[in-house]
Design an enzyme around this catalytic site. Structure first.
Site, PDB file in Angstrom:
ATOM      1  N   ASP A 114       0.810  -1.216   0.000  1.00  0.00           N
ATOM      2  CA  ASP A 114       0.000   0.000   0.000  1.00  0.00           C
ATOM      3  C   ASP A 114       0.844   1.266   0.000  1.00  0.00           C
ATOM      4  OD1 ASP A 114      -2.537  -1.137  -0.135  1.00  0.00           O
ATOM      5  OD2 ASP A 114      -2.547  -1.589   1.991  1.00  0.00           O
ATOM      6  N   TYR A 159      -9.899  -0.984   2.622  1.00  0.00           N
ATOM      7  CA  TYR A 159      -9.447  -0.815   4.005  1.00  0.00           C
ATOM      8  C   TYR A 159      -9.206   0.658   4.343  1.00  0.00           C
ATOM      9  CZ  TYR A 159      -8.795  -5.472   6.005  1.00  0.00           C
ATOM     10  OH  TYR A 159      -9.006  -6.708   6.571  1.00  0.00           O
TER      11      TYR A 159
END
Length: 626
Positions: free
Chosen positions: A293, A377
């Site tokens: 990420d 998320y």
């Protein structure tokens, strides 16, 4: 307003004027043309020695550029002081890896897929209209596909969205994936491995009917009638005995600099330098699923603008963060960083049976945080500074779990017919240590049983085992909670009043590191996640645990490449890298939105002080405490 003219510190946060200047320099140099986009932009911080020496330093910024028409890319550094390009290097993607994936590419993915007959045929077979599909382009990794070498590839799943307010994560179109060339804007292949029913369960957690009647909870108000105890001036924070600077960039998010206590340095720079989320489902359409990420998506570019009463509670100081958009224009994230004080229970207390003394002090902490969503998320990063000299990082994971239509051996059924594959969230903290000065060393300390026998006739003894880590080859370590394993960062040149080396202790949570097989692609690309601790010799160019260009990097970059030099780390200028995280076997309680899960680590003083450093904390003056 901070401008180029009144900026006073080499580590000051980025201004809009600086982003604009970088863009002007790149335009003038011919490097920013119609088809070129920014994929990364951040301060190129001066070397530690330059900053510690004081005086003026050149403000420089790093911009990674991508020509979306040709796929060529360049790693550039610009000086805003001299208004010049300091360096520019064209990347070699098969060797270096690709630049991060950007918004421009996310936005084109559905058009690319809907022009592909095989994709449309697969949707028609399932009775799904293309306009009802939300495509999710995900980083491709590197696998045994020679035809992908050097090409800019993503892999895309589809999720059905039944109406504008419907959360598509509830309706994965499983058994189907497309491999997409972003430069050619074409589909390489469509894998339609299995006809799986699309789950019909709902995931609309924000629907009042789904939430049900709200609980009767009375408001909690946090007030500080006399104001807060900390000050912030141009990123310089002072609170109690603490003194530090804050920074922000789109790859690491919040960074802390020159952390000191009572005039003594502890950490020169602290950040989360990488994170990877590897998934465990080996199905033909999912085996490749893992995301960096930080390195592949620059996840902090999506940081939330935090809201009082929702994200932060109390007497809050907010700090904006300035980044660059795909075109190189400045974009300000308002209220990106939240800072406040927080009561944290008892600091120390004793009621003495002999003297009648009854003393209590309350602990509080300074909280410095930001929150960022990335896809399904949401991640929160909370740095805590405590009155007793403790430093803690807590990472919070919430949002929506990634879903599949195939619960089974590698996924939990979290709602009827809806699966959530097992996965991990593994973070790499980069801690550039300066414990009472730049020369530090690391000792591994464990509890050690002593066999019953001579000197221990009743078998009650245990002792401490201490091992000094001398070289980078020694300093690649696993956590071991059964032995209470910790790592002490000490200064061999400084001693406390008891003659002990001053130090700070890294307390790991001891959860598993990377669970994928050592021979797997992800284990090669995320080698940092195979160990809980790495110690390296300081080098200003060694910033990111998995290397500079993680997207489609073949592996071996970052920490494994650097430690191959096997440099000495005993009594040197060192960087401590700590891998920590969560192993997530999703629960039904994680659906339709996941309650926060927590992970992190603690740095505690050990011999850094001669006694409890919080004896001078005043007693509570509230009328309720007397």
């Amino acid at each position: 307003m901070t401008t180029l003219e009144n900026r006073t510190h080499a580590l000051a946060m980025t201004s809009e004027a600086e982003v604009t200047t970088v863009r002007e320099v790149l335009l003038a140099a011919g490097l920013l043309t119609e088809n070129v986009r920014y994929t990364f932009f951040a301060p190129e911080e001066p070397a530690k020695a330059e900053v510690l020496a004081g005086g003026e330093t050149d403000r420089r910024f790093r911009a990674v550029l991508l020509d979306i028409a040709t796929g060529r890319s360049w790693d550039t550094v610009v000086s805003t002081g001299t208004r010049s390009v300091v360096s520019s290097r064209e990347l070699d993607p098969p060797v270096d890896g690709q630049p991060p994936i950007i918004d421009t590419e996310f936005e084109m993915i559905e058009d690319i897929l809907n022009a592909e007959p095989a994709w449309l045929e697969a949707l028609a077979k399932r009775g799904i209209a293309p306009e009802a599909v939300r495509a999710v382009p995900l980083s491709a990794g590197v696998y045994d596909y020679p035809d992908e070498a050097g090409r800019r590839i993503v892999r895309a799943f589809g999720f059905r969205q039944d109406h504008e307010k419907d959360h598509p994560w509830a309706h994965p179109i499983d058994g189907l994936v497309a491999y997409v060339d972003l430069t050619a804007r074409s589909v390489d292949r469509v894998i339609d491995s299995d006809l799986v029913d699309v789950p019909r369960t709902g995931g609309n957690f924000d629907d009042p009917e789904v939430q049900g009647p709200h609980l009767d909870l009375k408001p909690i108000e946090i007030t500080q009638p006399e104001g807060r105890s900390f000050t912030v001036e141009d990123g310089h924070v002072r609170w109690g005995k603490w003194d530090l600077r804050i920074g922000f960039n789109e790859r690491e998010g919040l960074t802390l600099h020159q952390i000191g206590f009572d005039g003594r340095p502890i950490v020169y720079r602290a950040s989360v330098a990488e994170m990877v989320v590897p998934y465990a489902d080996p199905a033909p359409v999912r085996f490749w699923q893992n995301y960096f990420d930080c390195g592949e998506y620059m996840f902090a570019r999506y940081a939330d603008s935090l809201q009082l009463g929702c994200d932060c509670l109390g007497d809050i100081h907010y700090t904006d963060a300035v980044i660059a958009d795909d075109l190189g224009n400045p974009r300000t994230i308002e209220n990106a960083i939240c800072m406040h004080e927080e009561d944290y229970g008892i600091l120390w207390k004793h009621s003495d049976m002999f003297t009648g003394s009854r003393e209590t002090r309350r602990q509080r902490r300074l909280v410095i945080s930001f929150f960022t969503p990335i896809g399904n998320y949401d991640y929160g990063f909370y740095w805590y500074l405590y009155l007793d000299g403790t430093i803690e990082l807590e990472c919070k994971a919430t949002g929506i779990v990634f879903t599949s239509g195939t619960p089974g051996e590698y996924a939990t059924e979290i709602a009827p017919g809806l699966g959530a594959p097992f996965h991990q969230h593994l973070f790499s903290a980069r801690l550039d240590m300066t414990v009472d000065g730049p020369r530090n060393a690391v000792e591994e300390v464990e509890a050690q049983r002593v066999p019953m026998g001579e000197g221990n006739p009743y078998g009650n003894a245990f002792r401490r085992s201490v091992t000094r880590l001398s070289r980078e080859s020694d300093a690649q370590r696993d956590a071991n909670a059964a032995a209470a394993r910790t790592w002490h960062i000490v200064n061999p040149d400084k001693r406390n009043a008891l003659g002990q080396e001053v130090g700070y202790v890294l307390h790991p949570t001891g959860q598993p590191t990377l669970l994928a097989d050592d021979a797997s692609s992800i284990a090669g690309r995320a080698a940092f996640a195979r160990k809980a601790l790495w110690v390296t010799r300081y080098d200003p160019s060694e910033r990111y645990a998995a290397g500079d260009f993680v997207n489609q990097n073949p592996g071996g970059a970052g920490l494994p490449a650097w430690v191959a030099a096997n440099r000495a780390v005993d009594g040197e200028d060192i960087v401590v890298w700590h891998t920590f995280g969560l192993t997530h076997f999703p629960r039904p309680e994680d659906w339709p939105v996941m309650p926060v899960d927590y992970t992190g680590f603690v740095l505690k003083p050990a011999g850094f002080f001669d006694r409890n450093p919080a004896l001078d904390v005043p007693p509570t003056t509230s009328t309720h405490c007397h």
